[in-house]
Structures are given as structure tokens and as C-alpha cells.
Design a protein around this motif. Structure first.
Motif, PDB file in Angstrom:
ATOM      1  N   ALA A  54     -44.481 -30.166 -14.141  1.00 13.63           N
ATOM      2  CA  ALA A  54     -45.895 -30.277 -13.779  1.00 13.63           C
ATOM      3  C   ALA A  54     -46.553 -31.474 -14.444  1.00 13.63           C
ATOM      4  O   ALA A  54     -47.654 -31.872 -14.069  1.00 13.63           O
ATOM      5  CB  ALA A  54     -46.644 -29.001 -14.149  1.00 13.63           C
ATOM      6  N   GLY A  55     -45.867 -32.041 -15.459  1.00 10.84           N
ATOM      7  CA  GLY A  55     -46.403 -33.200 -16.157  1.00 10.84           C
ATOM      8  C   GLY A  55     -46.957 -32.896 -17.531  1.00 10.84           C
ATOM      9  O   GLY A  55     -47.730 -33.680 -18.085  1.00 10.84           O
ATOM     10  N   LYS A  56     -46.549 -31.774 -18.127  1.00 14.30           N
ATOM     11  CA  LYS A  56     -47.076 -31.380 -19.437  1.00 14.30           C
ATOM     12  C   LYS A  56     -46.695 -32.375 -20.527  1.00 14.30           C
ATOM     13  O   LYS A  56     -47.519 -32.739 -21.370  1.00 14.30           O
ATOM     14  CB  LYS A  56     -46.577 -29.976 -19.786  1.00 14.30           C
ATOM     15  CG  LYS A  56     -47.054 -28.890 -18.825  1.00 14.30           C
ATOM     16  CD  LYS A  56     -46.618 -27.511 -19.251  1.00 14.30           C
ATOM     17  CE  LYS A  56     -45.111 -27.350 -19.298  1.00 14.30           C
ATOM     18  NZ  LYS A  56     -44.493 -27.566 -17.957  1.00 14.30           N
ATOM     19  N   SER A  57     -45.436 -32.806 -20.527  1.00 19.66           N
ATOM     20  CA  SER A  57     -44.994 -33.753 -21.555  1.00 19.66           C
ATOM     21  C   SER A  57     -45.723 -35.082 -21.428  1.00 19.66           C
ATOM     22  O   SER A  57     -46.091 -35.704 -22.433  1.00 19.66           O
ATOM     23  CB  SER A  57     -43.479 -33.970 -21.458  1.00 19.66           C
ATOM     24  OG  SER A  57     -42.777 -32.774 -21.729  1.00 19.66           O
ATOM     25  N   THR A  58     -45.924 -35.530 -20.192  1.00 20.06           N
ATOM     26  CA  THR A  58     -46.663 -36.775 -19.986  1.00 20.06           C
ATOM     27  C   THR A  58     -48.085 -36.642 -20.490  1.00 20.06           C
ATOM     28  O   THR A  58     -48.613 -37.533 -21.169  1.00 20.06           O
ATOM     29  CB  THR A  58     -46.677 -37.151 -18.486  1.00 20.06           C
ATOM     30  OG1 THR A  58     -45.334 -37.307 -18.030  1.00 20.06           O
ATOM     31  CG2 THR A  58     -47.439 -38.448 -18.258  1.00 20.06           C
ATOM     32  N   LEU A  59     -48.707 -35.493 -20.205  1.00 13.76           N
ATOM     33  CA  LEU A  59     -50.084 -35.282 -20.629  1.00 13.76           C
ATOM     34  C   LEU A  59     -50.209 -35.300 -22.148  1.00 13.76           C
ATOM     35  O   LEU A  59     -51.076 -35.997 -22.695  1.00 13.76           O
ATOM     36  CB  LEU A  59     -50.604 -33.949 -20.072  1.00 13.76           C
ATOM     37  CG  LEU A  59     -52.033 -33.564 -20.492  1.00 13.76           C
ATOM     38  CD1 LEU A  59     -53.034 -34.599 -20.008  1.00 13.76           C
ATOM     39  CD2 LEU A  59     -52.388 -32.175 -19.966  1.00 13.76           C
ATOM     40  N   ILE A 116     -46.029 -26.254 -24.083  1.00 13.46           N
ATOM     41  CA  ILE A 116     -45.102 -25.130 -23.944  1.00 13.46           C
ATOM     42  C   ILE A 116     -44.108 -25.440 -22.822  1.00 13.46           C
ATOM     43  O   ILE A 116     -44.512 -25.795 -21.713  1.00 13.46           O
ATOM     44  CB  ILE A 116     -45.856 -23.823 -23.615  1.00 13.46           C
ATOM     45  CG1 ILE A 116     -47.000 -23.605 -24.621  1.00 13.46           C
ATOM     46  CG2 ILE A 116     -44.906 -22.636 -23.620  1.00 13.46           C
ATOM     47  CD1 ILE A 116     -46.585 -23.529 -26.053  1.00 13.46           C
ATOM     48  N   PRO A 117     -42.792 -25.358 -23.076  1.00  8.27           N
ATOM     49  CA  PRO A 117     -41.808 -25.645 -22.029  1.00  8.27           C
ATOM     50  C   PRO A 117     -42.093 -24.878 -20.746  1.00  8.27           C
ATOM     51  O   PRO A 117     -42.649 -23.774 -20.774  1.00  8.27           O
ATOM     52  CB  PRO A 117     -40.489 -25.189 -22.666  1.00  8.27           C
ATOM     53  CG  PRO A 117     -40.716 -25.357 -24.131  1.00  8.27           C
ATOM     54  CD  PRO A 117     -42.159 -24.999 -24.345  1.00  8.27           C
ATOM     55  N   GLY A 118     -41.716 -25.494 -19.624  1.00 11.85           N
ATOM     56  CA  GLY A 118     -42.040 -24.958 -18.309  1.00 11.85           C
ATOM     57  C   GLY A 118     -41.704 -23.499 -18.119  1.00 11.85           C
ATOM     58  O   GLY A 118     -40.602 -23.051 -18.429  1.00 11.85           O
ATOM     59  N   LEU A 158     -51.865 -26.613 -16.333  1.00 12.51           N
ATOM     60  CA  LEU A 158     -51.556 -27.839 -15.596  1.00 12.51           C
ATOM     61  C   LEU A 158     -50.787 -27.506 -14.318  1.00 12.51           C
ATOM     62  O   LEU A 158     -49.773 -26.805 -14.360  1.00 12.51           O
ATOM     63  CB  LEU A 158     -50.738 -28.783 -16.478  1.00 12.51           C
ATOM     64  CG  LEU A 158     -50.697 -30.251 -16.061  1.00 12.51           C
ATOM     65  CD1 LEU A 158     -52.082 -30.871 -16.162  1.00 12.51           C
ATOM     66  CD2 LEU A 158     -49.712 -31.030 -16.918  1.00 12.51           C
ATOM     67  N   ILE A 159     -51.280 -28.034 -13.207  1.00 17.33           N
ATOM     68  CA  ILE A 159     -50.682 -27.728 -11.902  1.00 17.33           C
ATOM     69  C   ILE A 159     -50.245 -29.019 -11.223  1.00 17.33           C
ATOM     70  O   ILE A 159     -51.012 -29.996 -11.179  1.00 17.33           O
ATOM     71  CB  ILE A 159     -51.699 -26.999 -10.997  1.00 17.33           C
ATOM     72  CG1 ILE A 159     -52.226 -25.738 -11.690  1.00 17.33           C
ATOM     73  CG2 ILE A 159     -51.073 -26.639  -9.649  1.00 17.33           C
ATOM     74  CD1 ILE A 159     -53.485 -25.187 -11.078  1.00 17.33           C
ATOM     75  N   ASP A 160     -49.027 -29.017 -10.713  1.00 19.09           N
ATOM     76  CA  ASP A 160     -48.540 -30.155  -9.922  1.00 19.09           C
ATOM     77  C   ASP A 160     -49.192 -30.064  -8.545  1.00 19.09           C
ATOM     78  O   ASP A 160     -48.704 -29.382  -7.649  1.00 19.09           O
ATOM     79  CB  ASP A 160     -47.009 -30.093  -9.810  1.00 19.09           C
ATOM     80  CG  ASP A 160     -46.448 -31.139  -8.843  1.00 19.09           C
ATOM     81  OD1 ASP A 160     -47.208 -32.023  -8.400  1.00 19.09           O
ATOM     82  OD2 ASP A 160     -45.251 -31.056  -8.538  1.00 19.09           O
ATOM     83  N   MET A 161     -50.321 -30.758  -8.379  1.00 18.84           N
ATOM     84  CA  MET A 161     -51.089 -30.637  -7.146  1.00 18.84           C
ATOM     85  C   MET A 161     -50.437 -31.390  -5.983  1.00 18.84           C
ATOM     86  O   MET A 161     -50.760 -31.147  -4.812  1.00 18.84           O
ATOM     87  CB  MET A 161     -52.512 -31.148  -7.371  1.00 18.84           C
ATOM     88  CG  MET A 161     -53.514 -30.691  -6.321  1.00 18.84           C
ATOM     89  SD  MET A 161     -53.580 -28.870  -6.077  1.00 18.84           S
ATOM     90  CE  MET A 161     -54.167 -28.300  -7.667  1.00 18.84           C
ATOM     91  N   ALA A 162     -49.463 -32.243  -6.289  1.00 18.72           N
ATOM     92  CA  ALA A 162     -48.768 -32.979  -5.222  1.00 18.72           C
ATOM     93  C   ALA A 162     -47.603 -32.177  -4.654  1.00 18.72           C
ATOM     94  O   ALA A 162     -47.040 -32.554  -3.620  1.00 18.72           O
ATOM     95  CB  ALA A 162     -48.274 -34.322  -5.741  1.00 18.72           C
ATOM     96  N   ASN A 208     -52.935 -31.984 -11.632  1.00 16.51           N
ATOM     97  CA  ASN A 208     -52.271 -33.219 -12.058  1.00 16.51           C
ATOM     98  C   ASN A 208     -51.607 -33.938 -10.869  1.00 16.51           C
ATOM     99  O   ASN A 208     -51.493 -33.392  -9.782  1.00 16.51           O
ATOM    100  CB  ASN A 208     -51.231 -32.892 -13.133  1.00 16.51           C
ATOM    101  CG  ASN A 208     -50.679 -34.134 -13.801  1.00 16.51           C
ATOM    102  OD1 ASN A 208     -51.358 -35.172 -13.872  1.00 16.51           O
ATOM    103  ND2 ASN A 208     -49.458 -34.058 -14.287  1.00 16.51           N
ATOM    104  N   LYS A 209     -51.196 -35.167 -11.121  1.00 12.44           N
ATOM    105  CA  LYS A 209     -50.493 -36.027 -10.152  1.00 12.44           C
ATOM    106  C   LYS A 209     -51.388 -36.390  -8.972  1.00 12.44           C
ATOM    107  O   LYS A 209     -50.922 -36.516  -7.825  1.00 12.44           O
ATOM    108  CB  LYS A 209     -49.191 -35.365  -9.670  1.00 12.44           C
ATOM    109  CG  LYS A 209     -48.240 -34.999 -10.814  1.00 12.44           C
ATOM    110  CD  LYS A 209     -46.895 -34.518 -10.324  1.00 12.44           C
ATOM    111  CE  LYS A 209     -45.988 -34.134 -11.495  1.00 12.44           C
ATOM    112  NZ  LYS A 209     -44.664 -33.672 -11.067  1.00 12.44           N
ATOM    113  N   MET A 210     -52.681 -36.578  -9.265  1.00  8.62           N
ATOM    114  CA  MET A 210     -53.624 -36.928  -8.217  1.00  8.62           C
ATOM    115  C   MET A 210     -53.430 -38.347  -7.698  1.00  8.62           C
ATOM    116  O   MET A 210     -54.065 -38.759  -6.725  1.00  8.62           O
ATOM    117  CB  MET A 210     -55.059 -36.739  -8.726  1.00  8.62           C
ATOM    118  CG  MET A 210     -55.447 -35.289  -9.001  1.00  8.62           C
ATOM    119  SD  MET A 210     -55.191 -34.180  -7.589  1.00  8.62           S
ATOM    120  CE  MET A 210     -56.302 -34.894  -6.382  1.00  8.62           C
ATOM    121  N   ASP A 211     -52.554 -39.112  -8.324  1.00  9.51           N
ATOM    122  CA  ASP A 211     -52.240 -40.457  -7.843  1.00  9.51           C
ATOM    123  C   ASP A 211     -51.267 -40.434  -6.663  1.00  9.51           C
ATOM    124  O   ASP A 211     -51.067 -41.460  -5.997  1.00  9.51           O
ATOM    125  CB  ASP A 211     -51.635 -41.303  -8.969  1.00  9.51           C
ATOM    126  CG  ASP A 211     -50.423 -40.619  -9.612  1.00  9.51           C
ATOM    127  OD1 ASP A 211     -50.568 -39.459 -10.037  1.00  9.51           O
ATOM    128  OD2 ASP A 211     -49.357 -41.238  -9.674  1.00  9.51           O
TER     129      ASP A 211
END
Length: 324
Positions: free
Chosen positions: A161-166, A206-208, A236-240, A275-278
Motif C-alpha cells: 500500500a506504500g507504508k514503507s515509502t510513507l 506495521i508490516p502488511g 493507508l489505502i492503495d487507491m490505484a 495513497n498512490k494518487m499519482d
């Protein structure tokens, strides 16, 4: 390596023996008893230390023993007390007596100490006009450690979902980042500094989590315990929908897992983050998501750094409310 459980064996020191001795002098017909007492054995003491973050050391050293008390000697000299054995553990460690399955103490603040094994009492010498005694044995126990992270903010969500990136963007943490699920195998702590706050904010990645996490699927039960102590959650949600999952299903499943593991987790304040709105599909999915979720939703791109300033402001605002 992050290790959050451990088992050790502890042995407190034995008490020293009392001394059987008599004063001898040519002018004294019968010797006067002058044997000193034995010293008490040292205890085994645990201390919470904010400078320690894992139980890894206890994978290599599992046996701990305090010093025995010294024996008493003549001329009423008492034996010295044995030194304690001090064991430092991370803040947030829950200590359990494995022999009785009873919790001893939750070391949830820096500097807290607890004696887990008491030293044996030293034996009395014969100077008290009775025969000298042997020292008592020190307590011996099997102790379990269960570490639950102490963090202000917990970041939860599905794998990838992008937690580590965040957390790498908003804090000083440097987790492994890759574009495949389960990159993070252990919780990651980061420190966020705010200009308008005197204290630093601790954030835990927290791991996925996946469906069935509360039953241990994907090691979920081992990870869920680390969000118990957090003040707020960043969901955090992977919106893509990069992995072909539906964002609403992800949101629903994670909340169900939180409630199934520990009901109060579902009642924690959540900041919902899309997340991942790009990515091209994200705006379409977000529009559909908003029709089902009437709560405030923050749209960000952790990778591009978009929306993170507003997210940090939201985190600071809710932590300030919690403090008051």
C-alpha cells in the motif's frame, strides 16, 4: 534484526552461610560465639531502556544469574550481599512468569524496574547464641518477554500500500522499499519532528496485514499487537488498486481484522489516507470510495511527496487533542 519475543532462565543468588565461630582467649574459660551472618543473595532485576529496540540479544544469551551472598566469618563479620543481575529490555516489554503463566509487569515506561527473582536470605551466624544457619537458595524462574512497540502513530494497510515509502518520507526511518508485497518483514520505527511541537512523534510502520491476520495468517497476529499502544492509526489505502484489489475491500478487511484481534483497536482514531494518487486509476477509485466512506479522506502520493504536509498537520492536530 527485529525480534519481539524471547524466553530466558533466571537464577537469583543464594544467601551466604552464617559462621560458626568462638572467641578464644587464655582469660576466657568458655569461648564466646562470634560468627557473623551470611550476606543475602543478589536479585535478578529487569529495567526498561528506551535505547533498546529489540529482544535480539536474548536469542544468544538466555541464562542469567545473580551473585551469591558471601559467607559470614569470625569476629562478627557479616558476609557481603551479592550483586544484582540487571537485565535491560526495550520499553514496551510485557514480562511473564512462564512457570505460572502469570504476567509479572508491563514495562511500558522508560526506567521502570521490576525484580523477577529474589535472592536467598543469608544464614545467621552463631553470634546470636544459636547454631549457625546455611543460606537460603535464590529464586529460579523461566521468564517470557513479549515486546509491544510504544509509538504515537501506527501505519496500517495491505501489503504494497506504500507504508514503507510513507514512513521514509515523513520520518528518519530507512526501511527497505520495493514494488512487491511483503517487503517489510518487521515493524519499523521512525521519528517525526514537528516545528510546532516540543516532543518528537514516534511512527510505526506495521508490516502488511491481510485477511485472516488476527488468526495468524501472514504472521498478522504478531504484527497486530504492535498497534495496541498507538494513540492514532494512519490507515493507508492503495487507491490505484495496483495489485488488482478493490480499495473499499482493503479498507473494510483491515478494520475487520483490527476488531477481531482486539475490539478496542477498531475504536482508535483513524486518519484515512488514499495513497498512490499519482497513478491514473486512483482518482476514479477515490470517487467511488467516497460514495461508500463518509469520513474525511486525505489524498496523497507518498512516492511523489504530494499531500504529506497536510497529512502531518492532521497527525499533529489529532495528537494534540489526545494529549488534552
Amino acid at each position: 534484526m527485529f525480534i519481539d519475543t524471547a524466553k530466558i532462565h533466571v537464577k537469583a543468588g543464594d544467601g551466604g552461610n552464617g559462621c560458626q565461630s568462638y572467641f578464644r582467649d587464655t582469660r576466657v574459660e568458655h569461648g564466646k560465639p562470634n560468627g557473623g551472618d551470611g550476606g543475602d543473595g543478589g536479585g535478578v532485576v529487569l529495567k526498561a531502556d528506551k535505547g533498546i529496540y529489540t529482544l535480539l540479544d536474548f536469542q544468544y544469551q538466555r541464562h542469567f544469574k545473580a551473585q551469591n551472598g558471601k559467607h559470614g566469618s569470625s569476629n562478627d563479620k557479616a558476609g557481603a550481599r551479592g550483586d544484582d543481575c540487571l537485565i535491560r529490555v526495550p520499553v514496551g516489554t510485557v514480562v511473564t512468569d512462564l512457570d505460572t503463566d502469570c504476567m509479572i509487569r508491563d514495562l511500558d515506561h522508560d526506567g521502570i524496574e521490576v525484580v523477577v527473582a529474589r535472592g536467598g536470605r543469608g544464614g545467621r551466624g552463631n553470634s546470636r547464641r544459636h547454631d549457625a544457619e546455611t543460606g537460603e537458595s535464590g529464586e529460579e524462574k523461566n521468564i517470557g518477554f513479549d515486546l509491544k512497540l510504544i509509538a504515537d502513530v501506527g501505519i496500517v494497510g495491505f501489503p504494497n500500500a506504500g507504508k514503507s515509502t510513507l514512513i521514509s518520507k515523513i520520518s528518519n526511518a530507512t526501511p527497505k522499499i520495493a514494488s512487491y508485497p511483503f517487503t517489510t518483514k518487521a515493524p519499523t520505527l521512525g521519528v517525526v519532528k514537528f516545528e510546532d511541537r516540543d516532543d518528537d512523534v514516534i511512527v510505526a510502520d506495521i508490516p502488511g496485514l491481510i485477511e485472516g491476520a488476527h488468526k495468524g495468517k501472514g504472521l498478522g497476529d504478531k504484527f497486530l499487537k504492535h498497534v495496541e499502544r498507538t494513540k492514532i492509526l494512519v490507515h493507508l489505502i492503495d487507491m490505484a488498486g495496483v495489485d488488482g484489489r478493490d480499495p473499499w475491500d482493503d479498507f473494510r478487511i483491515i478494520n475487520e481484522e483490527l476488531e477481531a484481534f482486539f475490539g478496542e483497536l477498531a475504536d482508535k482514531k483513524q486518519i484515512i489516507v488514499a495513497n498512490k494518487m499519482d497513478l491514473e486509476a486512483a482518482p476514479v477509485h477515490l470517487k467511488a470510495f467516497r460514495t461508500r466512506c463518509r469520513k474525511k479522506i486525505m489524498a496523497v502520493s507518498a512516492l511523489q511527496g504530494e499531500g504529506l504536509k497536510e497529512l502531518l498537520e492532521e497527525i499533529s492536530k489529532h495528537l494534540s487533542k489526545d494529549r488534552h
